[in-house]
Design a protein around this motif. Structure first.
Motif, mmCIF file in Angstrom:
data_model
loop_
_atom_site.group_PDB
_atom_site.id
_atom_site.type_symbol
_atom_site.label_atom_id
_atom_site.label_comp_id
_atom_site.label_asym_id
_atom_site.label_seq_id
_atom_site.Cartn_x
_atom_site.Cartn_y
_atom_site.Cartn_z
ATOM 1 N N SER A 222 0.832 -1.206 0.000
ATOM 2 C CA SER A 222 0.000 0.000 0.000
ATOM 3 C C SER A 222 0.865 1.255 0.000
ATOM 4 O O SER A 222 0.533 2.254 -0.647
ATOM 5 C CB SER A 222 -0.936 0.003 1.205
ATOM 6 O OG SER A 222 -0.195 0.026 2.419
ATOM 7 N N TRP B 55 2.133 8.587 -0.006
ATOM 8 C CA TRP B 55 1.766 9.726 -0.861
ATOM 9 C C TRP B 55 2.750 10.885 -0.659
ATOM 10 O O TRP B 55 3.235 11.476 -1.621
ATOM 11 C CB TRP B 55 0.342 10.164 -0.529
ATOM 12 C CG TRP B 55 -0.176 11.267 -1.399
ATOM 13 C CD1 TRP B 55 -0.116 12.609 -1.146
ATOM 14 C CD2 TRP B 55 -0.803 11.133 -2.674
ATOM 15 N NE1 TRP B 55 -0.679 13.311 -2.183
ATOM 16 C CE2 TRP B 55 -1.111 12.432 -3.126
ATOM 17 C CE3 TRP B 55 -1.149 10.029 -3.459
ATOM 18 C CZ2 TRP B 55 -1.737 12.672 -4.347
ATOM 19 C CZ3 TRP B 55 -1.781 10.266 -4.676
ATOM 20 C CH2 TRP B 55 -2.071 11.562 -5.103
ATOM 21 N N THR C 246 -5.369 7.043 -2.791
ATOM 22 C CA THR C 246 -4.263 6.591 -1.963
ATOM 23 C C THR C 246 -4.771 6.069 -0.627
ATOM 24 O O THR C 246 -5.755 6.562 -0.081
ATOM 25 C CB THR C 246 -3.267 7.736 -1.730
ATOM 26 O OG1 THR C 246 -2.226 7.270 -0.866
ATOM 27 C CG2 THR C 246 -3.938 8.933 -1.080
ATOM 28 N N SER D 209 0.797 3.992 -3.162
ATOM 29 C CA SER D 209 0.555 5.407 -2.904
ATOM 30 C C SER D 209 1.753 6.249 -3.317
ATOM 31 O O SER D 209 1.601 7.366 -3.836
ATOM 32 C CB SER D 209 0.248 5.620 -1.414
ATOM 33 O OG SER D 209 -0.918 4.941 -1.043
#
Length: 437
Positions: free
Chosen positions: A338, A414, A408, A342
């Motif tokens: 993840s 991010w 995201t 992102s």
């Protein structure tokens, strides 16, 4: 009279037993049918190849596989793409057989009836005529494998993949067909020296561990490509003014298509990066999700810029992402995937913003130079080319839908991705005068 029905490996009206065996085996392989039944068919074919029926059995395998290959050409596939597809779905051994099949098939046409890119791509995938002139290529493969059964099974799998390959947009003339003048002459809008210089600069940008050096190298490459794109736009506009009515959507200076095949993992995020780079370079993109391929549409100089810049930025993004290391939750579970998704999504968005800023600055600078030189306005020329690309995209892909690239799920990923994009070797817009005609 012999014939086949469509492209179904099992749909045949050919009464010849050898052809029936090949098609039936390919049907089983393609449908993942009974493995035991497939083994029996392969054993039967292999036995014929070492007996009195060697010649007709060999001919049947080559004939049916060549039919599949020609079907792929008709459906838009090119040698590099087909090699990638076969290798990903079956493995390197079957792809090696495809290489031999392509060499044998393409060299059977008059050279003038095959687009030069097909032969260039054979070279790129290292497909050459390696077998002795007195020996059939398939027999040479069997000798190298030490067994007809291994080679036959691989050929059956190859036939299945070829016949089941989905349709693509046709970008090059089908081998054996008449070539348009542009294809026959094989000119490149971007000369080989320019492309070679750009690739060398980007290779240095990707390899250096010093951000300032990478910035310098990539800035120089960006200037070369941007300069050439504007030159091409103005030259095309001048030629159109001298010969009105001669243009067409796919003409000598019209929009073209190019496909970029995206490697796993994180395909969606990499597609987003392609789209951002393309949008800033007057190009459009369509993603065929089932094949992990993006078709980029634009003028040739812009397509070169998109391909080269995307490749370089992806290398930089991947390196930056991997340097961030793995991520775990407070409970010790991994959240690396993840985080990286992102990271790449944010990287793509920020790169798009930077490219748009650079594009606007370059357009303003070039427009001022052209006005001072009394050579006309640049903005209407670029607007007309953008409109031509949009019309071409709608013509090539009349039924597309806009998809969300997702949101995201990792705030740290991010944030880190945007930081990496700000550090990416993109470079300032070029400030050299626009070339005179």
């Amino acid at each position: 009279m012999h014939g086949t029905r469509g492209n179904d490996p099992g749909g045949t009206t050919d009464p010849t037993d050898h052809h029936r065996l090949v098609r039936e085996a390919a049907m089983l392989a393609g449908s993942r049918g009974s493995h035991r039944a497939l083994e029996r068919l392969v054993d039967d074919m292999s036995a014929r190849l070492v007996g009195a029926e060697r010649a007709p059995m060999l001919d049947a395998i080559v004939t049916v596989s060549t039919e599949g290959l020609r079907s792929c050409w008709t459906h838009g596939w090119q040698p590099e793409e087909l090699t990638r597809h076969v290798e990903r779905t079956t493995g390197a051994d079957v792809a090696a057989l495809l290489a031999d099949l392509m060499v044998d098939e393409l060299t059977g046409y008059p050279p003038a009836s095959v687009h030069p890119d097909f032969f260039d791509q054979l070279t790129a995938v290292r497909a050459t005529r390696w077998w002795p002139v007195e020996q059939h290529w398939l027999a040479a493969r069997a000798d190298a494998a030490g067994s007809w059964s291994v080679t036959v099974e691989q050929m059956v799998i190859l036939v299945a993949v070829l016949h089941l390959a989905p349709r693509l947009t046709v970008l090059l003339p089908v081998p054996g067909s008449a070539l348009p003048a542009r294809a026959a002459d094989h000119p490149h809008h971007v000369d080989a020296k320019t492309l070679r210089t750009v690739r060398q600069l980007l290779a240095k940008a990707e390899s250096t561990t010093f951000p300032a050096e990478a910035e310098t190298f990539t800035a120089a490459a960006q200037k070369l490509m941007a300069r050439h794109s504007i030159d091409q736009a103005m030259l095309a506009a001048a030629a159109a003014a001298e010969h009105p009515g001669g243009g067409a959507l796919g003409g000598a200076d019209g929009p073209l298509s190019r496909r970029l095949w995206i490697d796993t993992p994180y395909v969606r995020e990499k597609v987003a990066l392609v789209a951002q780079v393309a949008d800033a370079n007057h190009a459009r993109t369509v993603w065929q999700k089932e094949l992990d391929v993006v078709t980029v549409m634009g003028h040739e100089a812009d397509l070169d810029a998109v391909e080269l810049l995307f490749t370089s930025l992806l290398v930089q993004a991947t390196r930056a992402m991997q340097q961030e290391g793995k991520r775990v939750t407070a409970w010790g579970d991994s959240r690396t995937r993840s985080f990286r998704k992102s990271f790449l999504a944010a990287y793509a968005m920020r790169i798009g913003e930077r490219l748009q800023e650079a594009s606007r600055a370059e357009t303003e600078q070039a427009s001022d130079e052209l006005a001072r030189q009394g050579r006309g306005a640049l903005v209407p020329v670029l607007a007309a080319r953008d409109a031509a690309v949009q019309a071409y995209a709608e013509q090539e892909f009349p039924r597309v839908r806009t998809v969300s690239m997702g949101s995201t799920h990792d705030a740290e990923g991010w944030h880190r991705g945007r930081q990496a994009a700000d550090r990416a070797a993109l470079g300032a817009p070029p400030r050299r005068p626009v070339a005179r005609r």
